[in-house]
Design an enzyme around this catalytic site. Structure first.
Site, mmCIF file in Angstrom:
data_model
loop_
_atom_site.group_PDB
_atom_site.id
_atom_site.type_symbol
_atom_site.label_atom_id
_atom_site.label_comp_id
_atom_site.label_asym_id
_atom_site.label_seq_id
_atom_site.Cartn_x
_atom_site.Cartn_y
_atom_site.Cartn_z
ATOM 1 N N GLU A 122 0.862 -1.189 0.000
ATOM 2 C CA GLU A 122 0.000 0.000 0.000
ATOM 3 C C GLU A 122 0.897 1.236 0.000
ATOM 4 O O GLU A 122 2.068 1.160 0.382
ATOM 5 C CB GLU A 122 -0.912 -0.043 1.236
ATOM 6 C CG GLU A 122 -1.875 1.109 1.401
ATOM 7 C CD GLU A 122 -2.782 1.300 0.193
ATOM 8 O OE1 GLU A 122 -2.497 2.254 -0.566
ATOM 9 O OE2 GLU A 122 -3.741 0.535 0.009
ATOM 10 N N ASP A 149 5.240 0.982 -4.300
ATOM 11 C CA ASP A 149 4.586 0.723 -5.573
ATOM 12 C C ASP A 149 4.588 -0.774 -5.846
ATOM 13 O O ASP A 149 5.638 -1.414 -5.933
ATOM 14 C CB ASP A 149 5.349 1.478 -6.666
ATOM 15 C CG ASP A 149 4.755 1.300 -8.053
ATOM 16 O OD1 ASP A 149 3.786 0.525 -8.202
ATOM 17 O OD2 ASP A 149 5.261 1.939 -8.993
ATOM 18 N N ASP A 171 -8.530 1.693 -8.400
ATOM 19 C CA ASP A 171 -9.016 2.937 -8.977
ATOM 20 C C ASP A 171 -9.445 2.685 -10.417
ATOM 21 O O ASP A 171 -8.672 2.156 -11.212
ATOM 22 C CB ASP A 171 -7.906 3.987 -8.942
ATOM 23 C CG ASP A 171 -8.422 5.386 -9.231
ATOM 24 O OD1 ASP A 171 -9.138 5.555 -10.233
ATOM 25 O OD2 ASP A 171 -8.117 6.294 -8.447
ATOM 26 N N LYS A 175 -11.865 8.547 -16.638
ATOM 27 C CA LYS A 175 -11.741 9.337 -17.857
ATOM 28 C C LYS A 175 -10.867 8.613 -18.884
ATOM 29 O O LYS A 175 -9.858 8.017 -18.536
ATOM 30 C CB LYS A 175 -11.165 10.710 -17.538
ATOM 31 C CG LYS A 175 -12.090 11.545 -16.650
ATOM 32 C CD LYS A 175 -11.531 12.921 -16.409
ATOM 33 C CE LYS A 175 -12.500 13.747 -15.563
ATOM 34 N NZ LYS A 175 -11.991 15.108 -15.293
ATOM 35 N N LYS A 245 -18.214 -2.888 3.798
ATOM 36 C CA LYS A 245 -19.412 -2.095 4.060
ATOM 37 C C LYS A 245 -19.775 -1.232 2.854
ATOM 38 O O LYS A 245 -20.953 -1.003 2.567
ATOM 39 C CB LYS A 245 -19.214 -1.230 5.300
ATOM 40 C CG LYS A 245 -18.121 -0.174 5.196
ATOM 41 C CD LYS A 245 -18.026 0.648 6.471
ATOM 42 C CE LYS A 245 -16.938 1.704 6.365
ATOM 43 N NZ LYS A 245 -16.834 2.511 7.606
ATOM 44 N N PHE A 246 -18.762 -0.779 2.105
ATOM 45 C CA PHE A 246 -19.024 0.027 0.917
ATOM 46 C C PHE A 246 -19.645 -0.837 -0.176
ATOM 47 O O PHE A 246 -20.552 -0.408 -0.884
ATOM 48 C CB PHE A 246 -17.721 0.647 0.416
ATOM 49 C CG PHE A 246 -17.063 1.534 1.422
ATOM 50 C CD1 PHE A 246 -17.565 2.796 1.692
ATOM 51 C CD2 PHE A 246 -15.941 1.113 2.119
ATOM 52 C CE1 PHE A 246 -16.974 3.617 2.633
ATOM 53 C CE2 PHE A 246 -15.332 1.919 3.058
ATOM 54 C CZ PHE A 246 -15.856 3.174 3.323
ATOM 55 N N GLU A 247 -19.167 -2.071 -0.304
ATOM 56 C CA GLU A 247 -19.728 -2.991 -1.277
ATOM 57 C C GLU A 247 -21.176 -3.325 -0.928
ATOM 58 O O GLU A 247 -22.060 -3.321 -1.788
ATOM 59 C CB GLU A 247 -18.889 -4.270 -1.306
ATOM 60 C CG GLU A 247 -19.344 -5.301 -2.308
ATOM 61 C CD GLU A 247 -18.462 -6.529 -2.296
ATOM 62 O OE1 GLU A 247 -18.753 -7.463 -3.064
ATOM 63 O OE2 GLU A 247 -17.486 -6.572 -1.525
#
Length: 265
Positions: A122, A149, A171, A175, A245-247
């Site tokens: 991370e 990285d 991520d 765009k 929790k976001f899922e």
């Protein structure tokens, strides 16, 4: 759960240019080569527990390298040796998670499978600190955390080294001009696959439909990997991947989540 938090931030709103999102290295000729990163470090709040884990020697066993700054990966050439003195030893099944975010699901998986070794890489210090804190308070002995990285780390590792590589909710770089920053690309997958053992897994998940089908197209055409669910298909979320929790919130709102598991031939 990613090298870059899974948010819908508009990159332009942070006054971030394409140049700022590239790192550069010096060549012997003094020229600069721009390297496209798949992540962008954002300033996020660090709570007291995370700060404690980054500074208290009691949590040092979980932190492989410096936990602040850009993450110096020098000398990290073998993940298995990190566990040589642990109860599992260096020959236990090895999972590498790329971009574990705040580490909740990463630690949940490690706690649920104590005979498997887990390495998380991370770039965000608050997530690194929180993850180390959770590992320490649960007295886990199968977790190591690396700041840096993931692609550079993978380049330094031996071939046929890792049993599973996980990339959850990376991520999506929405765009079109940023598609080159998406982690799943033929160039990056060549680096990932090189480090996987034969029969090893690359497991990814996303809640962005466009990115999901982008990944299917890239991975199905990539030589050396086979889609566990069959070409063009997604797989059900495996039991070992916790639902965040976001899922869960997204599913309640009707958003989709797509899992993909590819096996090295």
């Amino acid at each position: 759960m990613s090298q870059h938090p899974n948010t819908n931030d508009n990159i332009d709103s942070t006054n971030t240019t394409d140049e700022a999102l590239n790192s550069s290295t010096n060549t012997k000729e003094g020229k600069h080569i721009r390297i496209v990163n798949t992540f962008m470090k954002r300033r996020t709040h660090m709570n007291k527990n995370a700060e404690l884990a980054l500074t208290d020697p009691a949590f040092a066993e979980y932190l492989v390298n410096n936990s602040f700054g850009d993450g110096d990966l020098e000398g990290i050439h073998n993940l298995r040796t990190l566990f040589a003195d642990s109860p599992n030893g260096s020959d236990a099944p090895l999972t590498l998670e790329i971009g574990f975010g705040l580490g909740d699901s990463f630690i949940e998986m490690a706690a649920a499978d104590p005979t498997r070794n887990f390495v998380g890489v991370e770039v965000h210090e608050p997530g690194i600190g929180k993850c180390a804190y959770m590992a320490g308070t649960q007295n886990l002995h199968n977790v190591k955390i690396i700041n840096g990285d993931a692609i550079q780390l993978l380049k330094q590792l031996p071939e046929n080294h890792i049993d599973r590589i996980q990339l959850y909710f990376p991520d999506p770089w929405q765009k079109k001009r940023h598609y080159k920053r998406r982690f799943v690309s033929p160039e990056r997958m060549a680096i990932v696959t090189r480090s996987l053992k034969q029969g090893g897994w690359f497991h990814t998940a996303t809640d962005w439909e466009h990115y999901a089908f982008w990944m299917v197209e890239v991975l199905d055409e990539f030589s050396g990997l086979t889609n566990q669910a069959g070409a063009g298909n997604f797989t059900d979320r495996p039991d070992f991947r916790p639902m965040t929790k976001f899922e869960r919130r997204g599913l309640e709102r009707g958003h989709g989540v797509w899992d993909l598991i590819y096996i090295k031939d």
